[in-house]
Design a protein around this motif. Structure first.
Motif, PDB file in Angstrom:
ATOM      1  N   GLN A 181     -14.792  10.954 -14.596  1.00 36.18           N
ATOM      2  CA  GLN A 181     -13.463  11.144 -15.169  1.00 36.18           C
ATOM      3  C   GLN A 181     -12.750   9.803 -15.248  1.00 36.18           C
ATOM      4  OE1 GLN A 181     -12.037  14.440 -12.426  1.00 36.18           O
ATOM      5  NE2 GLN A 181     -11.247  15.205 -14.364  1.00 36.18           N
ATOM      6  N   LEU A 182     -11.970   9.615 -16.318  1.00 38.33           N
ATOM      7  CA  LEU A 182     -11.168   8.408 -16.421  1.00 38.33           C
ATOM      8  C   LEU A 182      -9.910   8.573 -15.581  1.00 38.33           C
ATOM      9  CD1 LEU A 182     -11.225   7.398 -20.208  1.00 38.33           C
ATOM     10  CD2 LEU A 182     -12.371   6.261 -18.300  1.00 38.33           C
ATOM     11  N   LEU A 183      -9.729   7.696 -14.620  1.00 41.30           N
ATOM     12  CA  LEU A 183      -8.570   7.749 -13.743  1.00 41.30           C
ATOM     13  C   LEU A 183      -7.737   6.494 -13.940  1.00 41.30           C
ATOM     14  CD1 LEU A 183      -6.968   9.170 -11.523  1.00 41.30           C
ATOM     15  CD2 LEU A 183      -8.389   7.993  -9.838  1.00 41.30           C
ATOM     16  N   LEU A 184      -6.495   6.704 -14.362  1.00 37.02           N
ATOM     17  CA  LEU A 184      -5.557   5.611 -14.562  1.00 37.02           C
ATOM     18  C   LEU A 184      -4.685   5.474 -13.321  1.00 37.02           C
ATOM     19  CD1 LEU A 184      -4.145   3.540 -16.441  1.00 37.02           C
ATOM     20  CD2 LEU A 184      -2.737   5.436 -17.286  1.00 37.02           C
ATOM     21  N   VAL A 185      -4.675   4.281 -12.742  1.00 39.04           N
ATOM     22  CA  VAL A 185      -3.807   3.964 -11.608  1.00 39.04           C
ATOM     23  C   VAL A 185      -2.717   3.051 -12.150  1.00 39.04           C
ATOM     24  CG1 VAL A 185      -3.677   2.941  -9.316  1.00 39.04           C
ATOM     25  CG2 VAL A 185      -5.760   4.132 -10.025  1.00 39.04           C
ATOM     26  N   PHE A 186      -1.476   3.528 -12.142  1.00 36.01           N
ATOM     27  CA  PHE A 186      -0.419   2.739 -12.771  1.00 36.01           C
ATOM     28  C   PHE A 186       0.806   2.622 -11.864  1.00 36.01           C
ATOM     29  CE2 PHE A 186       0.940   7.016 -13.777  1.00 36.01           C
ATOM     30  CZ  PHE A 186       2.332   6.943 -13.815  1.00 36.01           C
ATOM     31  N   GLY A 187       1.579   1.588 -12.120  1.00 33.52           N
ATOM     32  CA  GLY A 187       2.834   1.381 -11.427  1.00 33.52           C
ATOM     33  C   GLY A 187       3.966   1.268 -12.420  1.00 33.52           C
ATOM     34  N   ASP A 188       5.204   1.476 -11.940  1.00 37.86           N
ATOM     35  CA  ASP A 188       6.389   1.329 -12.778  1.00 37.86           C
ATOM     36  C   ASP A 188       7.589   1.107 -11.859  1.00 37.86           C
ATOM     37  OD1 ASP A 188       8.221   4.043 -12.863  1.00 37.86           O
ATOM     38  OD2 ASP A 188       6.138   4.501 -12.382  1.00 37.86           O
ATOM     39  N   PRO A 189       8.764   0.784 -12.409  1.00 35.84           N
ATOM     40  CA  PRO A 189       9.902   0.434 -11.554  1.00 35.84           C
ATOM     41  C   PRO A 189      10.418   1.552 -10.655  1.00 35.84           C
ATOM     42  CG  PRO A 189      10.215  -0.479 -13.757  1.00 35.84           C
ATOM     43  CD  PRO A 189       9.032   0.434 -13.833  1.00 35.84           C
ATOM     44  N   THR A 190       9.959   2.780 -10.836  1.00 33.79           N
ATOM     45  CA  THR A 190      10.404   3.851  -9.938  1.00 33.79           C
ATOM     46  C   THR A 190       9.708   3.798  -8.584  1.00 33.79           C
ATOM     47  OG1 THR A 190       8.713   5.467 -10.621  1.00 33.79           O
ATOM     48  CG2 THR A 190      10.749   5.381 -11.929  1.00 33.79           C
ATOM     49  N   ASN A 191       8.597   3.091  -8.484  1.00 32.64           N
ATOM     50  CA  ASN A 191       7.813   3.082  -7.245  1.00 32.64           C
ATOM     51  C   ASN A 191       8.637   2.539  -6.082  1.00 32.64           C
ATOM     52  OD1 ASN A 191       4.863   1.950  -9.053  1.00 32.64           O
ATOM     53  ND2 ASN A 191       5.611   4.021  -8.776  1.00 32.64           N
ATOM     54  N   GLY A 192       8.802   3.356  -5.046  1.00 33.54           N
ATOM     55  CA  GLY A 192       9.491   2.922  -3.851  1.00 33.54           C
ATOM     56  C   GLY A 192      11.000   2.955  -3.912  1.00 33.54           C
ATOM     57  N   LYS A 193      11.587   3.384  -5.035  1.00 32.85           N
ATOM     58  CA  LYS A 193      13.049   3.460  -5.107  1.00 32.85           C
ATOM     59  C   LYS A 193      13.565   4.548  -4.171  1.00 32.85           C
ATOM     60  CE  LYS A 193      15.562   2.939  -8.653  1.00 32.85           C
ATOM     61  NZ  LYS A 193      16.272   3.131  -9.943  1.00 32.85           N
ATOM     62  N   GLY A 194      14.745   4.330  -3.609  1.00 33.02           N
ATOM     63  CA  GLY A 194      15.281   5.267  -2.632  1.00 33.02           C
ATOM     64  C   GLY A 194      16.216   6.308  -3.202  1.00 33.02           C
ATOM     65  N   ASP A 195      16.295   6.408  -4.545  1.00 29.55           N
ATOM     66  CA  ASP A 195      17.199   7.390  -5.143  1.00 29.55           C
ATOM     67  C   ASP A 195      16.409   8.564  -5.723  1.00 29.55           C
ATOM     68  OD1 ASP A 195      16.088   6.489  -7.528  1.00 29.55           O
ATOM     69  OD2 ASP A 195      17.827   5.272  -8.072  1.00 29.55           O
ATOM     70  N   ALA A 196      17.073   9.386  -6.522  1.00 29.08           N
ATOM     71  CA  ALA A 196      16.448  10.600  -7.057  1.00 29.08           C
ATOM     72  C   ALA A 196      15.404  10.322  -8.118  1.00 29.08           C
ATOM     73  CB  ALA A 196      17.527  11.525  -7.633  1.00 29.08           C
ATOM     74  N   THR A 197      15.244   9.061  -8.523  1.00 32.47           N
ATOM     75  CA  THR A 197      14.182   8.708  -9.475  1.00 32.47           C
ATOM     76  C   THR A 197      13.015   8.016  -8.785  1.00 32.47           C
ATOM     77  OG1 THR A 197      15.094   6.521 -10.018  1.00 32.47           O
ATOM     78  CG2 THR A 197      15.913   8.412 -11.285  1.00 32.47           C
ATOM     79  N   GLY A 198      13.075   7.879  -7.463  1.00 33.65           N
ATOM     80  CA  GLY A 198      12.025   7.163  -6.748  1.00 33.65           C
ATOM     81  C   GLY A 198      10.712   7.920  -6.714  1.00 33.65           C
ATOM     82  N   THR A 199       9.616   7.170  -6.803  1.00 32.67           N
ATOM     83  CA  THR A 199       8.271   7.745  -6.735  1.00 32.67           C
ATOM     84  C   THR A 199       7.478   7.050  -5.637  1.00 32.67           C
ATOM     85  OG1 THR A 199       7.422   6.199  -8.407  1.00 32.67           O
ATOM     86  CG2 THR A 199       8.279   8.326  -9.196  1.00 32.67           C
ATOM     87  N   TYR A 200       6.266   7.531  -5.418  1.00 32.47           N
ATOM     88  CA  TYR A 200       5.419   6.984  -4.359  1.00 32.47           C
ATOM     89  C   TYR A 200       5.303   5.464  -4.499  1.00 32.47           C
ATOM     90  CZ  TYR A 200       1.475   6.421  -1.204  1.00 32.47           C
ATOM     91  OH  TYR A 200       0.658   6.016  -0.180  1.00 32.47           O
ATOM     92  N   GLY A 201       5.492   4.764  -3.395  1.00 31.69           N
ATOM     93  CA  GLY A 201       5.652   3.320  -3.422  1.00 31.69           C
ATOM     94  C   GLY A 201       4.479   2.529  -3.960  1.00 31.69           C
ATOM     95  N   SER A 202       3.258   3.031  -3.793  1.00 32.12           N
ATOM     96  CA  SER A 202       2.077   2.270  -4.185  1.00 32.12           C
ATOM     97  C   SER A 202       1.578   2.612  -5.586  1.00 32.12           C
ATOM     98  CB  SER A 202       0.947   2.504  -3.173  1.00 32.12           C
ATOM     99  OG  SER A 202       1.334   2.044  -1.898  1.00 32.12           O
ATOM    100  N   GLY A 203       2.364   3.373  -6.346  1.00 30.07           N
ATOM    101  CA  GLY A 203       1.944   3.738  -7.695  1.00 30.07           C
ATOM    102  C   GLY A 203       1.462   5.174  -7.767  1.00 30.07           C
ATOM    103  N   ARG A 204       1.091   5.594  -8.971  1.00 24.70           N
ATOM    104  CA  ARG A 204       0.644   6.968  -9.186  1.00 24.70           C
ATOM    105  C   ARG A 204      -0.655   6.993  -9.979  1.00 24.70           C
ATOM    106  NH1 ARG A 204       5.748   9.831 -11.726  1.00 24.70           N
ATOM    107  NH2 ARG A 204       6.187   7.725 -12.503  1.00 24.70           N
ATOM    108  N   PHE A 205      -1.280   8.153 -10.001  1.00 23.60           N
ATOM    109  CA  PHE A 205      -2.547   8.351 -10.704  1.00 23.60           C
ATOM    110  C   PHE A 205      -2.326   9.250 -11.918  1.00 23.60           C
ATOM    111  CE2 PHE A 205      -5.633   7.945  -6.800  1.00 23.60           C
ATOM    112  CZ  PHE A 205      -5.188   6.650  -6.597  1.00 23.60           C
ATOM    113  N   LEU A 206      -3.215   9.120 -12.900  1.00 21.86           N
ATOM    114  CA  LEU A 206      -3.205   9.998 -14.071  1.00 21.86           C
ATOM    115  C   LEU A 206      -4.623  10.117 -14.610  1.00 21.86           C
ATOM    116  CD1 LEU A 206      -1.604  11.594 -16.252  1.00 21.86           C
ATOM    117  CD2 LEU A 206      -1.426   9.441 -17.526  1.00 21.86           C
ATOM    118  N   PHE A 207      -5.124  11.347 -14.698  1.00 28.26           N
ATOM    119  CA  PHE A 207      -6.420  11.558 -15.332  1.00 28.26           C
ATOM    120  C   PHE A 207      -6.250  11.514 -16.841  1.00 28.26           C
ATOM    121  CE2 PHE A 207      -7.758  13.669 -11.285  1.00 28.26           C
ATOM    122  CZ  PHE A 207      -8.837  12.843 -11.026  1.00 28.26           C
TER     123      PHE A 207
END
Length: 259
Positions: A168-194
């Motif tokens: 499977q193709l797995l995309l590991v990506f980051g964006d400015p939401t990573n690690g933010k402490g507000d309601a738009t914050g996401t997992y600090g080390s990035g996210r995955f997407l198949f």
């Protein structure tokens, strides 16, 4: 004898929103399963030159001695320096503290604007990209990248690297939401997407679809016993991706790093 015609019933038409809801339900079921991400309580690497046969014997012995609700499986990796195969085991507990404390995966509302058409361009079969991993103290592991994924958004053109994760193709990506402490914050080390692309088509160019609504928190967000890859430089996007999973939420102040 006259018989009546069967009543014709139609199944509910699945909309993008209901499909997304079903995906979210499937994710919850997956991470809370007896061998899901939350259940991983130990990853243990065998010291010394343990070969595959000896590793299999050790795993079998641990599995035989495991109590009810505990599953033991083999795991293998390459030594980050020598490339030599290393063997170990993983212990999964269906009654792990993380499962008991788990509340939900906080997720952005479904947004069709984050479904993006892209182009897949195959590359040489031996091409790899170095991915730094969260538990490798700054070291990197070369992963096979079958092709480039190119798309445009807001007048900018991006080329991303998705690696071959067991076909499977797995995309590991980051964006400015990573690690933010507000309601738009996401997992600090990035996210995955198949990325939907059959392994048999890795050698063929064509269209692919990036549905960032299905971006998900990597396994290391649910258990500190995983060693997840982190986004390489070319996979760090400049704008906030306000779609997909944000963070796991636990009750009672539970923290995966203090178990």
């Amino acid at each position: 004898m006259q018989t009546s015609e069967p009543v014709q019933t139609s199944e509910p038409v699945q909309t993008p929103q209901t499909a997304h809801d079903a995906w979210r339900a499937g994710r919850r079921a997956a991470v809370t399963a007896p061998t899901g991400n939350l259940s991983l309580v130990e990853t243990r690497w065998f010291a010394g030159d343990v070969d595959a046969d000896e590793a299999a014997r050790r795993v079998a012995a641990e599995r035989e001695a495991a109590p009810e609700g505990v599953t033991v499986t083999p795991v293998e990796r390459k030594n980050i320096s020598s490339g030599r195969a290393e063997h170990g085991l993983r212990v999964w507990n269906a009654h792990a503290p993380a499962i008991a404390a788990f509340a939900e995966i906080e997720t952005f509302p479904f947004d069709p604007n984050w479904i993006i058409d892209a182009e897949f361009t195959p590359v040489s079969a031996d091409r790899t990209v170095p991915f730094e991993h969260i538990r490798d103290a700054g070291g990197s592991r070369d992963l096979v990248v079958p092709g480039d994924i190119t798309f445009e958004r807001d007048g900018q053109r991006f080329t991303l690297a998705a690696f071959d994760d067991a076909g499977q193709l797995l995309l590991v990506f980051g964006d400015p939401t990573n690690g933010k402490g507000d309601a738009t914050g996401t997992y600090g080390s990035g996210r995955f997407l198949f990325v939907e692309r059959e392994a048999s088509q890795f050698g063929e160019p064509g269209r692919v679809r990036l549905d960032f609504n299905r971006a998900f928190v990597p396994p290391c967000g649910f258990s500190a016993q995983y060693n997840c890859p982190m986004p390489p430089a070319q996979n760090r996007l400049p704008w906030p991706v306000l779609a997909g999973e944000r963070l796991p939420r636990f009750t009672g102040g539970f923290d995966i790093y203090t178990v």
